[in-house]
Design an enzyme around this catalytic site. Structure first.
Site: not given
Ligand code: GDP
Ligand code: IMO
Ligand code: MG
Length: 449
Positions: A13, A16, A41, A225
């Site tokens: 999270d 990416k 994502h 991840q």
């Molecule tokens: P990913 O799994 O790595 O793609 O990340 P996620 O989407 O799960 O979580 C990142 C969160 O942060 C999302 O809600 C994005 O919209 C938000 N986000 C990404 N970059 C920024 C930033 O620079 N600032 C803020 N405020 N939010 C961001």
């Molecule tokens: P993105 O791509 C954050 C965590 C789960 C748990 C562990 C194992 O959005 O960054 P699983 O279901 O994979 O067997 O769970 O990994 N986990 C993540 N945490 N971002 C993710 O994906 C995750 N995908 C799995 O919360 O701790």
């Molecule tokens: Mg994510």
């Protein structure tokens, strides 16, 4: 032919999706190589929010081909729904711009049941991994024990039945006898459902390995991840069941000519973690709650609250080596801006010694994070002014610990809230990026560091 990897440098999270979307503007192919719909994502291509789980984050650029390679585990119904939702929103998803490996392993309803049964059988909260409940671990288990069902098998009911037989019998025995839960699902019903969802994906099915051996221009490999959730390099057993690190690209997709040109680690300006497991800089106080609230730190897949903490440099130094990272993208600087307190973890105290890096031999419960206070910054990133000295000092601290250049700074969830910077550790080479990103390049803020 250029090959870039984009990998989470923390516990997932990190943002990416947003950075991949930005790079995809000038790339020809974006590839998911591991994980499954445990990923979430988030991208705001035109102000509207999209959360992608299996589809690569280049899909909003119609000229870019999206590839789901053989290392990804596929829940076919979830994938079909994701495709349909995007199409309904007017996003181009067709056999022309989406290719799914015929060799990708399939998550069946039994994998999901087993994932849930295992988690619920663990009595105390801390023993639970806190999985996303999507069946990821059990599916990879079947793959490695050579009982996997692949996308290509879904096109024939006979083949599905033949491949599913062994795995079905084993899972039902486990769930009913060990975990004492009744399995209501019928073998024939599952087989027919898989056949139906498979038929919906047949047009997209391709030999993606061969496709990736050809020269298409720039390829971005998008990790799911993060390195600290990697089955080999992460905080085991609190990890996922695949390899987000570079090794996962070689095993899960294939790389023509064997070389990656750049491996970009994406990290937040602080740390978060969703699910259980060690987290040395976790904040259990009001500051942690404020970061959680201001950062909107809620899981994109499971809607669970993300735990928050200060940036952890010893863990970052480890992730850079474990992930073979060549540069960094830092996100959520806007979230960290404006607080009256700012700290960073510089060292670990572990069994009477001081370390500036995490090592795999360390038992995490004995690690004590040494924090250093830094001057808080209050930058408003939307103007073109240079960064404040306090922000520059924070970035310099990260870069000097990382010893690889910071190349991207993100200061909001939208596409345009991104700056490319020239780092003291790397000469000016914005030519590597396309015109749209170059327009946003801010010049030399970090050159004086
Ligand atoms: P990913 O799994 O790595 O793609 O990340 P996620 O989407 O799960 O979580 C990142 C969160 O942060 C999302 O809600 C994005 O919209 C938000 N986000 C990404 N970059 C920024 C930033 O620079 N600032 C803020 N405020 N939010 C961001
Ligand atoms: P993105 O791509 C954050 C965590 C789960 C748990 C562990 C194992 O959005 O960054 P699983 O279901 O994979 O067997 O769970 O990994 N986990 C993540 N945490 N971002 C993710 O994906 C995750 N995908 C799995 O919360 O701790
Ligand atoms: Mg994510």
């Amino acid at each position: 032919m250029k090959k870039l990897a984009l990998i989470g440098a923390q516990w997932g999270d990190e943002g990416k999706g947003k950075i991949t979307d930005a790079l995809a503007e000038t790339s020809q192919v974006v590839v998911r190589y591991q994980g499954g719909h445990n990923a979430g994502h988030t991208i705001y291509p035109n102000g509207q929010k999209f959360v992608l789980h299996l589809i690569p984050s280049g899909i909003f650029h119609p000229q870019t081909t999206s590839v789901i390679a053989h290392g990804v585990v596929l829940e076919p119904k979830a994938l079909v729904r994701e495709i349909q939702d995007l199409q309904r929103a007017g996003v181009k998803v067709s056999a022309e711009n989406l290719k799914i490996s015929t060799e990708a392993n399939i998550i069946t309803p039994l994998h999901v049941l087993l994932d849930a049964a295992r988690e619920s059988s663990k009595k105390t909260g801390s023993k639970k991994i806190g999985t996303t409940g999507k069946g990821i671990g059990p599916c990879y288990e079947d793959f490695y024990s050579r009982k996997g069902l692949k996308l290509k098998h879904l096109f024939s009911l006979e083949k599905i039945k033949e491949r599913l037989m062994e795995s079905f019998a084993e899972k039902v025995t486990l769930i009913e006898n060990l975990y004492k839960q009744k399995v209501e699902l019928q073998f024939d019903e599952i087989a027919h459902e898989l056949h139906y969802w498979g038929s919906q994906l047949q047009d997209y099915a391709a030999d993606t390995w061969s496709f990736l051996q050809e020269d298409h221009g720039t390829i971005v490999y998008e990790g799911a991840q993060g390195i600290l959730l990697d089955i080999n390099y992460g905080t085991y057993p609190y990890v996922t069941s695949s390899s987000p690190s570079v090794a996962g690209i070689y095993s899960g997709a294939g790389v023509a000519n064997g070389q990656m040109d750049r491996v970009i680690g994406v990290m937040k300006a602080y740390c978060t973690r969703v699910g259980n497991g060690p987290f040395p800089t976790e904040l259990h106080d009001e500051m942690g709650q404020s970061l959680q609230k201001k950062g909107g730190e809620i899981g994109a897949t499971t809607a669970r609250i993300r735990r928050c903490g200060w940036l952890d440099l010893p863990m970052l130094r480890y992730a850079i080596k474990a992930g073979n990272l060549t540069e960094l993208a830092i996100t959520k600087l806007d979230v960290l801006s404006g607080f009256s307190e700012l700290k960073i973890c510089t060292h670990y105290h572990y069994r009477g010694k001081v370390y500036d890096q995490f090592y795999p031999f360390m038992e995490m419960e004995h690690i004590q994070a040494q924090l250093e206070s830094m001057e808080p910054f209050h930058d408003n990133f939307d103007n073109e002014d240079p960064f404040s000295p306090a922000l520059n000092a924070y970035l310099a601290k990260i870069e000097s610990a990382a010893q690889i250049p910071i190349r991207f700074l993100s200061y909001g969830p939208n596409r345009n809230q991104l700056k490319i910077i020239n780092s003291s550790l790397q000469g000016e080479d914005n030519e590597a990026f396309g015109p749209h990103l170059r327009r946003r390049a801010t010049g030399s803020q970090l050159q004086s560091l």
